[in-house]
Design a protein around this motif. Sequence first.
Motif, mmCIF file in Angstrom:
data_model
loop_
_atom_site.group_PDB
_atom_site.id
_atom_site.type_symbol
_atom_site.label_atom_id
_atom_site.label_comp_id
_atom_site.label_asym_id
_atom_site.label_seq_id
_atom_site.Cartn_x
_atom_site.Cartn_y
_atom_site.Cartn_z
ATOM 1 N N LEU A 147 24.237 47.353 44.927
ATOM 2 C CA LEU A 147 24.658 47.111 46.298
ATOM 3 C C LEU A 147 25.425 45.794 46.431
ATOM 4 C CD1 LEU A 147 21.465 48.251 48.220
ATOM 5 C CD2 LEU A 147 23.693 49.384 48.222
ATOM 6 N N ARG A 148 24.982 44.760 45.744
ATOM 7 C CA ARG A 148 25.707 43.479 45.804
ATOM 8 C C ARG A 148 27.131 43.652 45.288
ATOM 9 N NH1 ARG A 148 20.450 41.322 44.790
ATOM 10 N NH2 ARG A 148 20.666 41.591 42.538
ATOM 11 N N ALA A 149 27.274 44.457 44.254
ATOM 12 C CA ALA A 149 28.611 44.707 43.709
ATOM 13 C C ALA A 149 29.473 45.460 44.721
ATOM 14 C CB ALA A 149 28.507 45.493 42.406
ATOM 15 N N VAL A 150 28.921 46.495 45.326
ATOM 16 C CA VAL A 150 29.691 47.331 46.246
ATOM 17 C C VAL A 150 30.048 46.570 47.520
ATOM 18 C CG1 VAL A 150 29.542 49.384 47.728
ATOM 19 C CG2 VAL A 150 28.800 49.495 45.333
ATOM 20 N N PHE A 151 29.118 45.834 48.063
ATOM 21 C CA PHE A 151 29.350 45.148 49.338
ATOM 22 C C PHE A 151 30.211 43.892 49.194
ATOM 23 C CE2 PHE A 151 25.276 47.254 50.808
ATOM 24 C CZ PHE A 151 25.904 48.088 51.722
ATOM 25 N N ARG A 152 30.317 43.337 47.983
ATOM 26 C CA ARG A 152 31.035 42.066 47.860
ATOM 27 C C ARG A 152 31.729 41.856 46.521
ATOM 28 N NH1 ARG A 152 30.533 36.923 50.465
ATOM 29 N NH2 ARG A 152 31.009 35.163 49.095
ATOM 30 N N GLU A 153 30.958 41.933 45.444
ATOM 31 C CA GLU A 153 31.454 41.437 44.159
ATOM 32 C C GLU A 153 32.614 42.259 43.596
ATOM 33 O OE1 GLU A 153 27.816 41.332 41.980
ATOM 34 O OE2 GLU A 153 26.972 39.791 43.305
ATOM 35 N N ASN A 154 32.597 43.574 43.786
ATOM 36 C CA ASN A 154 33.700 44.388 43.270
ATOM 37 C C ASN A 154 35.012 44.045 43.968
ATOM 38 O OD1 ASN A 154 31.917 45.670 41.571
ATOM 39 N ND2 ASN A 154 31.740 47.525 42.800
ATOM 40 N N ALA A 155 34.950 43.737 45.261
ATOM 41 C CA ALA A 155 36.155 43.339 45.986
ATOM 42 C C ALA A 155 36.690 42.007 45.467
ATOM 43 C CB ALA A 155 35.872 43.248 47.480
ATOM 44 N N LEU A 156 35.786 41.112 45.077
ATOM 45 C CA LEU A 156 36.233 39.805 44.595
ATOM 46 C C LEU A 156 36.895 39.885 43.231
ATOM 47 C CD1 LEU A 156 33.342 37.477 45.824
ATOM 48 C CD2 LEU A 156 35.539 38.008 46.905
ATOM 49 N N THR A 157 36.714 40.992 42.509
ATOM 50 C CA THR A 157 37.486 41.160 41.269
ATOM 51 C C THR A 157 38.939 41.518 41.595
ATOM 52 O OG1 THR A 157 37.002 43.536 40.996
ATOM 53 C CG2 THR A 157 35.419 41.969 40.055
ATOM 54 N N LEU A 158 39.167 42.099 42.769
ATOM 55 C CA LEU A 158 40.543 42.394 43.196
ATOM 56 C C LEU A 158 41.196 41.170 43.803
ATOM 57 C CD1 LEU A 158 40.215 45.893 44.922
ATOM 58 C CD2 LEU A 158 41.509 45.367 42.865
ATOM 59 N N TRP A 159 40.418 40.397 44.551
ATOM 60 C CA TRP A 159 40.947 39.214 45.258
ATOM 61 C C TRP A 159 40.065 38.011 44.898
ATOM 62 C CZ3 TRP A 159 39.889 43.684 48.416
ATOM 63 C CH2 TRP A 159 41.009 44.494 48.640
ATOM 64 N N PRO A 160 40.140 37.511 43.658
ATOM 65 C CA PRO A 160 39.216 36.459 43.220
ATOM 66 C C PRO A 160 39.407 35.129 43.923
ATOM 67 C CG PRO A 160 40.881 36.892 41.540
ATOM 68 C CD PRO A 160 41.019 37.970 42.572
ATOM 69 N N ASP A 161 40.544 34.954 44.593
ATOM 70 C CA ASP A 161 40.804 33.669 45.236
ATOM 71 C C ASP A 161 40.434 33.655 46.716
ATOM 72 O OD1 ASP A 161 42.791 35.497 45.864
ATOM 73 O OD2 ASP A 161 44.375 33.977 45.980
ATOM 74 N N LEU A 162 39.757 34.707 47.177
ATOM 75 C CA LEU A 162 39.342 34.702 48.580
ATOM 76 C C LEU A 162 38.455 33.490 48.869
ATOM 77 C CD1 LEU A 162 38.427 38.404 49.462
ATOM 78 C CD2 LEU A 162 40.345 37.060 50.306
ATOM 79 N N GLN A 163 38.753 32.822 49.935
ATOM 80 C CA GLN A 163 37.990 31.658 50.336
ATOM 81 C C GLN A 163 36.883 32.078 51.292
ATOM 82 O OE1 GLN A 163 38.702 28.537 48.957
ATOM 83 N NE2 GLN A 163 40.095 29.780 47.713
ATOM 84 N N LEU A 164 35.715 32.361 50.760
ATOM 85 C CA LEU A 164 34.599 32.873 51.577
ATOM 86 C C LEU A 164 33.496 31.827 51.699
ATOM 87 C CD1 LEU A 164 34.334 36.518 50.181
ATOM 88 C CD2 LEU A 164 35.707 35.661 52.072
#
Length: 298
Positions: free
Chosen positions: A281-298
């Motif tokens: 769930l952590r991967a689906v809700f957040r971490e997988n998206a950050l592999t596409l956009w690793p520079d997101l400032q969250l």
Amino acid sequence: MTAAPETDAELPGYWAALGLPGIVDVHVHLMPDRLQQKVWEYFDAAGPLLGRPWPVQYREDMSARLGRLRAMGVQAFTGLLYPHKPDMAAGLNAWAAEFAAQTPGCLHTATFFPEESAADYVREAIEAGARVFKAHVQVGGYDPRDELLDRVWGLLAEAGVPVVAHVGGGPTATAFTGPAVFGEVLARHPQLPAIVAHLGMPEFEGFVELGRRHPAVRFDVTGVFTKFGDDLWPFPRAEARAVLTELGDRILFGSDYPTMPNTYAEQVAAVAELDLGDEWLRAVFRENALTLWPDLQL
């Protein structure tokens, strides 16, 4: 497993219990008000086509919609929008670029339509910083194999810019939806970072097979596994656990906010109740998206 949320108000606490500061939603629609109203009118009239009403849950003004996203703990989100005719996409892209620049958390989103100018304005959008594109084959009524789009798919593949592609046949199939047609696009552009919207609903199995053949393909879970989705287009439950585990690092959370027929919490709970574990769930809700956009400032 962390208990699934029942209401939108419980979402921030749910993310915290999962060990997340918030989430990334790859399937949020944000568009000019006139176009948004037209979209809502379409879904208001969709009942006779679907055999049941499509009750839009978040029919609010833009300020309220953005405030609700933030209150629910959605830290980053797309602003998906799409044309339904020629000579429309470039103007939408200009609006989206300005909107993203003024809206913290909103990924700069762009779109396209098969027309002579498409490659030029897609290149301009990429150069201007577009982070994600939207392709809606069904609403646009176009063939994604159109030669006018071949250079567009190539530009996105070369730049590594994801495209959320509504290429499945739900809610209404056309001659150009389905895995066979989009498979021809991927055969020409195997590095295209396509995010197949709605897990390819309702042609789940065919799109999953495409994903197996094309490692650059990802999927969003928008509308899938909810009661509304299952009543109309159920994902084969006997295969769900195996498929979603196999493709775990390529599954992304999406909601269809604000034009969803169920609450945000219901979509989150539908994914949580698949019982694939908190790490998944952590991967689906957040971490997988950050592999596409690793520079997101969250």
